[in-house]
Design a protein around this motif. Structure first.
Motif, short mmCIF file in Angstrom:
data_model
loop_
_atom_site.label_atom_id
_atom_site.label_comp_id
_atom_site.label_asym_id
_atom_site.label_seq_id
_atom_site.Cartn_x
_atom_site.Cartn_y
_atom_site.Cartn_z
N GLU A 263 0.60 -1.36 0.31
CA GLU A 263 -0.04 -0.22 -0.29
C GLU A 263 0.66 0.89 0.10
OE1 GLU A 263 -1.63 -4.25 0.83
OE2 GLU A 263 -0.47 -2.61 2.01
N THR B 102 -4.54 5.33 0.73
CA THR B 102 -5.09 4.14 -0.41
C THR B 102 -5.28 3.01 0.49
OG1 THR B 102 -2.35 3.19 -0.52
CG2 THR B 102 -3.56 5.22 -1.81
N ARG C 157 -7.42 -0.01 1.94
CA ARG C 157 -9.07 -0.56 2.52
C ARG C 157 -9.29 -0.47 4.08
NH1 ARG C 157 -11.80 -5.97 -0.42
NH2 ARG C 157 -13.66 -5.73 0.64
N LYS C 158 -10.66 0.09 3.93
CA LYS C 158 -10.94 -0.06 5.93
C LYS C 158 -11.95 -1.26 5.54
CE LYS C 158 -9.67 3.95 7.06
NZ LYS C 158 -10.26 5.68 7.09
N LYS D 226 -15.24 1.13 9.35
CA LYS D 226 -13.77 1.92 9.39
C LYS D 226 -12.97 1.44 10.69
CE LYS D 226 -15.50 4.65 6.21
NZ LYS D 226 -16.32 3.53 4.53
N THR E 235 -8.50 -2.30 8.90
CA THR E 235 -7.69 -2.31 7.72
C THR E 235 -6.35 -3.40 7.64
OG1 THR E 235 -6.42 -0.98 6.17
CG2 THR E 235 -5.67 -0.61 8.86
N TRP F 71 -16.35 -6.60 5.78
CA TRP F 71 -15.36 -5.89 5.07
C TRP F 71 -16.01 -5.55 3.52
CZ3 TRP F 71 -10.83 -4.26 5.94
CH2 TRP F 71 -10.24 -4.79 7.25
N THR F 72 -17.66 -6.11 3.46
CA THR F 72 -18.16 -5.97 2.14
C THR F 72 -19.35 -5.84 2.40
OG1 THR F 72 -16.26 -7.80 1.47
CG2 THR F 72 -18.85 -6.54 -0.04
#
Length: 83
Positions: free
Chosen positions: A24, A29, A31-32, A36, A39, A76-77
């Motif tokens: 990263e 940049t 992803r969380k 939130k 990561t 996560w999604t």
């Protein structure tokens, strides 16, 4: 293809990461998780980079297949909205 390793940790520890040691490029940049609070970073060497090893909240390391399964979870999604 060289194996890659992944470590999940609390967002509160992002300032401890040396972005020269991971794939990263910056705090902006990464992803969380959906909430939130979590990561992850990716690295290539079997030996964990020092900035990752120093994290208090790290989980892993995980393989590519393992992280894909984790990232597919609702943590996560987010679910697709119903129409």
């Amino acid at each position: 293809m060289e194996p890659k390793y992944y470590v999940i940790f609390n967002v509160s520890e992002l300032d401890k990461i040396d972005f020269n040691q991971v794939f990263e490029t910056s705090i902006e940049t990464i992803r969380k998780s959906v909430d939130k609070t979590l990561t992850f970073v990716k690295y290539k060497d079997e030996v964990m980079p020092s900035s990752i090893a120093s994290l208090d909240t790290k989980q892993g390391p995980y393989s590519h297949e393992e992280i894909l399964a984790i990232l597919a979870t609702l943590e996560w999604t987010p679910p697709y909205p119903e129409n």
